[in-house]
Design a protein around this motif. Structure first.
Motif, PDB file in Angstrom:
ATOM      1  N   ALA A 317     -19.088  -7.542   2.748  1.00 22.02           N
ATOM      2  CA  ALA A 317     -18.644  -6.148   2.638  1.00 22.02           C
ATOM      3  C   ALA A 317     -18.665  -5.457   3.997  1.00 22.02           C
ATOM      4  CB  ALA A 317     -19.525  -5.395   1.647  1.00 22.02           C
ATOM      5  N   VAL A 318     -19.675  -5.749   4.803  1.00 23.47           N
ATOM      6  CA  VAL A 318     -19.765  -5.167   6.150  1.00 23.47           C
ATOM      7  C   VAL A 318     -18.617  -5.654   7.014  1.00 23.47           C
ATOM      8  CG1 VAL A 318     -21.127  -5.177   8.282  1.00 23.47           C
ATOM      9  CG2 VAL A 318     -22.249  -4.768   6.094  1.00 23.47           C
ATOM     10  N   ARG A 319     -18.289  -6.939   6.908  1.00 20.41           N
ATOM     11  CA  ARG A 319     -17.156  -7.472   7.680  1.00 20.41           C
ATOM     12  C   ARG A 319     -15.848  -6.810   7.250  1.00 20.41           C
ATOM     13  NH1 ARG A 319     -19.868 -12.385   6.637  1.00 20.41           N
ATOM     14  NH2 ARG A 319     -18.332 -13.063   5.095  1.00 20.41           N
ATOM     15  N   ALA A 320     -15.674  -6.631   5.944  1.00 21.03           N
ATOM     16  CA  ALA A 320     -14.454  -5.978   5.448  1.00 21.03           C
ATOM     17  C   ALA A 320     -14.377  -4.526   5.917  1.00 21.03           C
ATOM     18  CB  ALA A 320     -14.420  -6.051   3.922  1.00 21.03           C
ATOM     19  N   ALA A 321     -15.507  -3.819   5.837  1.00 18.27           N
ATOM     20  CA  ALA A 321     -15.535  -2.422   6.296  1.00 18.27           C
ATOM     21  C   ALA A 321     -15.305  -2.341   7.799  1.00 18.27           C
ATOM     22  CB  ALA A 321     -16.875  -1.783   5.930  1.00 18.27           C
ATOM     23  N   SER A 322     -15.837  -3.321   8.528  1.00 12.65           N
ATOM     24  CA  SER A 322     -15.648  -3.358   9.973  1.00 12.65           C
ATOM     25  C   SER A 322     -14.173  -3.482  10.335  1.00 12.65           C
ATOM     26  CB  SER A 322     -16.439  -4.537  10.568  1.00 12.65           C
ATOM     27  OG  SER A 322     -16.166  -4.699  11.932  1.00 12.65           O
ATOM     28  N   GLY A 323     -13.448  -4.355   9.608  1.00 15.59           N
ATOM     29  CA  GLY A 323     -12.011  -4.499   9.867  1.00 15.59           C
ATOM     30  C   GLY A 323     -11.250  -3.219   9.576  1.00 15.59           C
TER      31      GLY A 323
END
Length: 590
Positions: A317-323
């Motif tokens: 989820a953090v990676r998705a939000a980061s993108g």
């Protein structure tokens, strides 16, 4: 480049520089991908026992056959496929009510420890018996009957424990969901299962790597395959709309936070703004400060949207939000500020000649470099200064220590620094990369500022990551492929910007830059084919490395039991109806 006249032969130097920047970037990104993949392999080959390497997450379980429980369904399915390495399964349950009771119990335990600490502090040589703390039992402790706090909390704890145990039994027996964690006796078997197709239909028996137990998003595990797809597209639309509508206030901020505009809008500020020293500082940093504050409101929204997609792990989820945050900052901060500020300044000239908009925007790029140069400078002067000193967390800690903290647990909680915050840290750095890329040839003065930013970042953030922050999870380098794609996206934006800018300079050889975006896309394709698979899955040669000790499968299994269901009294004999008849010793529902 703003000083070079149109059609000048000196533009050849800038064209060569564009190729130089691009090829150096390809070289460094290739080396970076290779280096991080080696680091990931070394970490995964560690002889230390890590529970997540022995487990897989199974979602989209099909409808139950008649006469079978969910446990029996999962156990029989995986025993048939992996008869030698299957250990046991853990069916996911709806823990909402159990979590609520558990949190209430833990809250009373903390209050009891605090009351006992207050009572201990009240004891002195002159008054050895001390003063027992009291509370009111009504609304927020403000109303109701006043009682002895220690006795009251003890009674509440005794009252809640049986309630929690009863709810655990109901949850484990009656609230089973369509997802499970399956455990294997070897890392190779788990890695092989996680990357294998188990069912002919894509929306049944979906198997993937198990995240760490501390980062599982339990509420998302039961979301079905097509629901996840629909949620993902809906979230993408919401994010796109957010980016579009945020561009309006971002553009207004860039236009209105100049001193001249502030004097017109808020004339009562004139005496303050006209102070020479203050005016210099405000002219340099006011727009950047306003922009940073405005962007600080966004990350939590994007993380919430990412979790809404049905993603099973916090790190994912953090990676998705980061993108999402990266594309937001590039489109709104970089493009929005450039376009918004330019249109605001040149609106009348564009209104007279609409066809001049491309030339106006292109010619304004060197002028906008000043804004971004000060933006980068502000980030490493103020941002890294606050990061290194951690003055705000330090003040908060001392206030809590003086007025709120009474127990060791409360002190540790107040001092706890949290994790590095990759969801905002990475896209913020990627924004700086994008800015420095795009202005590296147009206004090369920005390059030293970019060098200082990342040099200080290497020293300061490396220290913070190793010695200050506490990781909330470990994903073994899975953030890197996302960073790689964002870096190439920044490079593509740079190459397209240079194409447009050379065109505005009427440079007839601008066509020589056309191969660069194509080369960038080919480079991404090759890197993804060569390296990405080892990040999305665990290579079997890596998983086959020997462990330094024989793993305790029971310990691995129990590490995934949620705290609200983790009780010494919870054992197989209590939940016969939830057990697989095929293997009583290898069954547990959670």
């Amino acid at each position: 480049m703003g000083n070079i006249t149109a059609k000048s032969s000196r533009l050849w130097a800038f064209l060569v520089a564009t190729y130089w920047v691009s090829f150096v970037t390809y070289f460094l990104l290739w080396r970076g991908y290779k280096h991080v993949s080696e680091l990931r392999a070394d970490a995964l080959m560690s002889p230390e026992v890590r529970p997540q390497q022995f487990a897989v997450l199974v979602r989209d379980l099909p409808d139950l056959p008649k006469g079978q429980s969910r446990k029996e369904q999962v156990d029989s399915y995986f025993k048939a496929i992996y008869p030698d390495t299957f250990y046991r399964s853990m069916v996911v349950t709806n823990n909402k009510e159990a979590n609520k009771i558990y949190e209430e119990l833990e809250g009373y335990k903390k209050k009891l420890a605090r009351a006992e600490a207050v009572y201990a502090e009240s004891k002195s040589a002159g008054k050895p018996e001390g003063t027992r703390p009291t509370i009111k039992t009504g609304f927020l402790g403000l109303l109701g009957k006043r009682v002895d706090a220690i006795e009251y909390y003890n009674e509440k704890i005794k009252e809640i424990i049986p309630k929690l145990e009863a709810e655990q039994k109901i949850t484990l027996k009656e609230k089973q969901l369509g997802a499970a964690l399956v455990f294997f006796t070897s890392r190779v078997a788990a890695a092989s299962a996680a990357q294998s197709l188990h069912a002919q239909l894509v929306d049944t028996w979906t198997v993937s790597d198990a995240p760490e137990s501390r980062e599982l998003i339990w509420n998302n595990l039961n979301i079905k395959f097509f629901q996840r797809q629909i949620r993902q597209y809906v979230v993408y639309v919401i994010v796109a709309l957010t980016i579009m509508f945020y561009m309006i206030p971002i553009g207004l901020i860039s236009a209105l936070t100049t001193l001249d505009n502030l004097k017109k809008i808020l004339p009562f500020l004139k005496p303050v703004i006209n102070i020479t020293a203050l005016k210099t500082v405000l002219e340099a940093y006011l727009p950047q400060i306003a922009l940073i504050v405005f962007l600080a409101l966004l990350p939590k929204l994007l993380l919430f949207l990412s979790k809404t997609e049905g993603i099973p792990a916090v790190s994912h989820a953090v990676r998705a939000a980061s993108g999402k945050y990266f594309y937001f900052t590039v489109l709104n901060v970089f493009i929005g500020v450039t376009v918004g500020g330019t249109l605001f300044k040149t609106f009348k000239s564009i209104e007279k000649d609409p066809n001049s908009i491309v030339d106006v925007l292109a010619n304004s790029l060197p002028g906008n470099a000043t804004f971004f140069l000060t933006y980068v400078a502000l980030q490493f002067f103020v941002g890294y200064g606050l990061e290194l000193s951690r003055i705000v967390p330090l003040i908060i800690y001392h206030l809590k220590r003086k007025y709120l903290c009474k127990t060791e647990a409360e002190l540790k909680e107040a001092w706890f620094p949290g994790d590095l915050g990759y969801g905002t840290r990475v896209p913020s750095d990627m924004l700086i990369v994008t800015i420095v890329f795009c202005y590296s040839c147009i206004a090369p003065l920005i390059i030293p500022f970019g060098v200082v930013y990342f040099a200080l970042g290497w020293l300061i953030l490396r220290n913070q990551a190793l010695k200050v922050y506490v990781p909330a999870y470990e994903s073994y380098g899975r953030m890197w492929p996302h960073m790689f794609l964002r870096l190439v996206a920044a490079l593509l934006l740079y190459q397209i910007t240079m194409l447009g800018y050379f065109g505005s300079k009427k440079f007839i050889y601008v066509g020589f830059l056309i191969p660069l975006p194509i080369l960038s896309l080919i480079f991404v394709y090759i890197c993804q084919k060569r390296f990405y698979k080892s990040f999305s899955d665990t290579a079997l040669e890596v998983a086959s490395r020997e462990l330094k000790e024989t793993p305790s499968m029971e310990h691995i299994f129990r590490s995934y039991i949620p705290l609200s269901l983790n009780s010494e009294k919870v054992d197989d004999d209590q939940f016969e109806d939830a057990l697989s008849q095929a293997s009583r010793s290898g069954s547990f529902v959670v």
